[in-house]
Design an enzyme around this catalytic site. Structure first.
Site, PDB file in Angstrom:
ATOM      1  N   LYS A 106      -0.520  -5.143  -8.568  1.00 13.91           N
ATOM      2  CA  LYS A 106      -0.134  -4.121  -9.564  1.00 13.91           C
ATOM      3  C   LYS A 106       0.216  -4.723 -10.916  1.00 13.91           C
ATOM      4  O   LYS A 106      -0.094  -4.167 -11.958  1.00 13.91           O
ATOM      5  CB  LYS A 106       1.029  -3.283  -9.032  1.00 13.91           C
ATOM      6  CG  LYS A 106       2.261  -4.089  -8.669  1.00 13.91           C
ATOM      7  CD  LYS A 106       2.791  -3.760  -7.316  1.00 13.91           C
ATOM      8  CE  LYS A 106       3.523  -4.971  -6.790  1.00 13.91           C
ATOM      9  NZ  LYS A 106       4.191  -4.799  -5.555  1.00 13.91           N
ATOM     10  N   VAL A 133      -0.287   0.625  -5.341  1.00 13.32           N
ATOM     11  CA  VAL A 133       0.788   1.617  -5.517  1.00 13.32           C
ATOM     12  C   VAL A 133       0.999   2.383  -4.216  1.00 13.32           C
ATOM     13  O   VAL A 133       0.042   2.851  -3.602  1.00 13.32           O
ATOM     14  CB  VAL A 133       0.436   2.657  -6.616  1.00 13.32           C
ATOM     15  CG1 VAL A 133       1.626   3.572  -6.877  1.00 13.32           C
ATOM     16  CG2 VAL A 133      -0.018   1.992  -7.898  1.00 13.32           C
ATOM     17  N   ILE A 137       0.255   4.958   1.279  1.00 16.97           N
ATOM     18  CA  ILE A 137      -0.010   6.329   0.794  1.00 16.97           C
ATOM     19  C   ILE A 137      -1.305   6.314  -0.035  1.00 16.97           C
ATOM     20  O   ILE A 137      -1.391   5.556  -0.997  1.00 16.97           O
ATOM     21  CB  ILE A 137       1.141   6.833  -0.117  1.00 16.97           C
ATOM     22  CG1 ILE A 137       2.500   6.675   0.565  1.00 16.97           C
ATOM     23  CG2 ILE A 137       0.900   8.264  -0.561  1.00 16.97           C
ATOM     24  CD1 ILE A 137       3.693   6.928  -0.367  1.00 16.97           C
ATOM     25  N   GLU A 191      13.863  -9.277  -2.557  1.00 24.13           N
ATOM     26  CA  GLU A 191      13.631 -10.718  -2.731  1.00 24.13           C
ATOM     27  C   GLU A 191      14.962 -11.397  -3.045  1.00 24.13           C
ATOM     28  O   GLU A 191      15.918 -10.743  -3.455  1.00 24.13           O
ATOM     29  CB  GLU A 191      12.711 -10.948  -3.938  1.00 24.13           C
ATOM     30  CG  GLU A 191      11.439 -10.147  -3.960  1.00 24.13           C
ATOM     31  CD  GLU A 191      10.313 -10.840  -3.234  1.00 24.13           C
ATOM     32  OE1 GLU A 191      10.411 -12.053  -3.006  1.00 24.13           O
ATOM     33  OE2 GLU A 191       9.355 -10.140  -2.865  1.00 24.13           O
ATOM     34  N   LYS A 206       3.482   0.077 -11.403  1.00 23.55           N
ATOM     35  CA  LYS A 206       2.830   1.122 -10.598  1.00 23.55           C
ATOM     36  C   LYS A 206       2.614   2.388 -11.432  1.00 23.55           C
ATOM     37  O   LYS A 206       1.578   3.049 -11.333  1.00 23.55           O
ATOM     38  CB  LYS A 206       3.674   1.415  -9.358  1.00 23.55           C
ATOM     39  CG  LYS A 206       3.695   0.221  -8.392  1.00 23.55           C
ATOM     40  CD  LYS A 206       4.754   0.365  -7.320  1.00 23.55           C
ATOM     41  CE  LYS A 206       4.715  -0.785  -6.328  1.00 23.55           C
ATOM     42  NZ  LYS A 206       5.897  -0.845  -5.461  1.00 23.55           N
TER      43      LYS A 206
END
Ligand code: HSE
Length: 431
Positions: A106, A133, A137, A191, A206
């Site tokens: 992205k 993204v 989905i 992270e 995104k």
């Protein structure tokens, strides 16, 4: 059965998931299709990966991505190393060598999408990026194909699972930001350096991709307004909850006659808005289209198998020839789509939640509301809570629709008043 030979670059979590699906013996692809992607080779800079994966002997393995890209048997390259470099170079070389590309990158697409799409067209190849993204989905396919008959008016949603996990934890369990973040890190959702997620950078990447496909427009990525969740105060989540609102980190793209708004920031949603009940690491994206009306897609926005599911869907599109046809036909990929300015922050028009810390004495409300009124901000409701130990009182207001420039002007003036004890916090409201 026809096949498409796949070269997979980057065997992290998602790459391993893609290999699993492609190597499945009773793969659903074999049941459903008569042309399937077949894993031919893998490149990863870590030589231990070969042993870890226990690859069948017919799969090529190399630590040098360029060797794999140069292999004439490979027809499509899957880039899953992430980051800008060397991912950009790898994709560029793959296109130059006549391979189609599938990527989940992205950041690269948000920052260099136009250039790479141009390169792909120049070589008559395609770039597919469903996994960039919303994880599993199929939001890119929906915007690109399913909603093609619509003028897209708005795209907004929760596109970062890490921040949604943290905000959910804060909201449901009354846990402070730092503790919720630590828990997300412990569970592997965040992270060690969480900046990309918590400062909304990942969401802005995104958003840029969604807006380009949805609106078919080009814009300067750097002008997307971005605010993360690291300053979110637990008390605001609580007060907003009392007023009937849930706090979420939203990525918002809106198109009007004259401009587009692209922004990422924490926002309050009415409890009964469908996005308010999207909890934990889940993502959901609402699309408003001229013909279809309001829609929402919901699912796992990250994770090995959901993201691998999206990558394999792209591979099937390439195998069936759909990716090439769409890529050639859609103006969003042409590098010639209209370049439009992104609306300035001052022009945003929303309702606002504002929390002042004030001294508790007569006339305070009148002074504040006087300045708000002068700046054309109309108050919808006010609540006042018990005084804190330092004597300050939280005074919470909800406004009617107002331009952000006017609110900023009012807050600057209010800040000078001697009745103000601490920073004033405000949050935008999305209905
Ligand atoms: N870090 C992202 C998230 C996952 O938390 O949603 C990959 O896009």
């Amino acid at each position: 059965m026809k096949t498409l030979n796949v070269g997979l670059i980057g065997m992290g979590t998602v790459g391993t998931g893609v290999a699993k699906i492609l190597l499945e013996k009773d793969s659903p692809l074999l049941e459903k299709l008569d042309c399937v992607p077949v894993l031919k080779g893998i490149a990863d800079s870590n030589p231990d990966v070969k042993t870890r994966l226990d690859l069948p002997p017919h799969i090529l393995f190399t630590t040098d991505a360029k060797t794999l890209i140069s292999n004439p048997d490979i027809q499509v390259v899957v880039e899953l190393i992430g980051g800008l470099h060397p991912a950009k170079e790898i994709i560029t070389i793959a296109l130059e060598k006549g391979k189609d590309v599938v990527t989940a990158n992205k950041m690269l697409l948000a920052l260099h999408g136009s250039e790479l799409f141009g390169k792909a067209r120049e070589h008559g190849k395609s770039i597919s990026f469903e996994a960039s993204v919303g994880g599993g989905i199929p939001i890119i396919a929906a915007l690109r194909d399913g909603f093609i008959a619509n003028k897209i008016e708005a795209i907004f949603g929760i596109v970062n699972g890490t921040t949604n996990y943290i905000l959910t934890k804060m909201t449901k369990e009354n846990v402070k930001y730092q503790d919720a973040l630590a828990e997300a890190q412990r569970l592997g959702y965040a992270e060690k350096d969480p900046t990309m997620d918590v400062e909304g950078i990942d969401s802005s990447h995104k958003l840029a991709i969604l807006a380009r496909i949805g609106f078919g427009l080009d814009f300067d990525f750097k002008n997307i307004y971005r605010e993360g969740i690291s300053d979110v105060d637990l008390s605001d989540i609580g007060y907003a909850h009392e007023l009937g609102y849930t706090l979420k980190l939203l990525a918002i793209a809106k198109k009007t006659e004259n401009h587009i708004e692209l922004r990422v920031h924490p926002a309050l949603l009415p409890h009964d808005h469908p996005l308010s009940s999207v909890n934990g690491v889940f993502n959901a994206i609402c699309i408003s289209g001229s013909a279809v009306g309001e829609t929402m897609l919901y699912g796992r926005g990250a994770g090995q198998m959901p993201t691998a599911s999206a990558v394999v869907a792209d591979l099937v599109d390439v195998a069936l020839g759909r990716a090439g046809i769409t890529f050639k036909a859609m103006k969003a990929f042409s590098g010639h789509c209209e370049h439009v300015p992104i609306a300035d922050l001052q022009q945003f028009k929303t309702r606002y939640y504002v929390r002042f810390s004030v001294v508790d004495k007569p006339g305070v409300l009148a002074k504040i509301s006087g300045i708000l009124g002068k700046c054309e901000i109309s108050i919808a409701s006010v609540i006042q809570h018990k005084a804190k130990e330092n004597g300050s009182v939280p005074l919470v207001m909800m406004t009617h629709l107002a331009e952000e420039g006017n609110l900023q002007k009012a807050l600057t003036e209010i800040k000078q008043l001697d009745i103000i004890k601490d920073h004033t916090k405000f949050l935008r409201v999305e209905e």
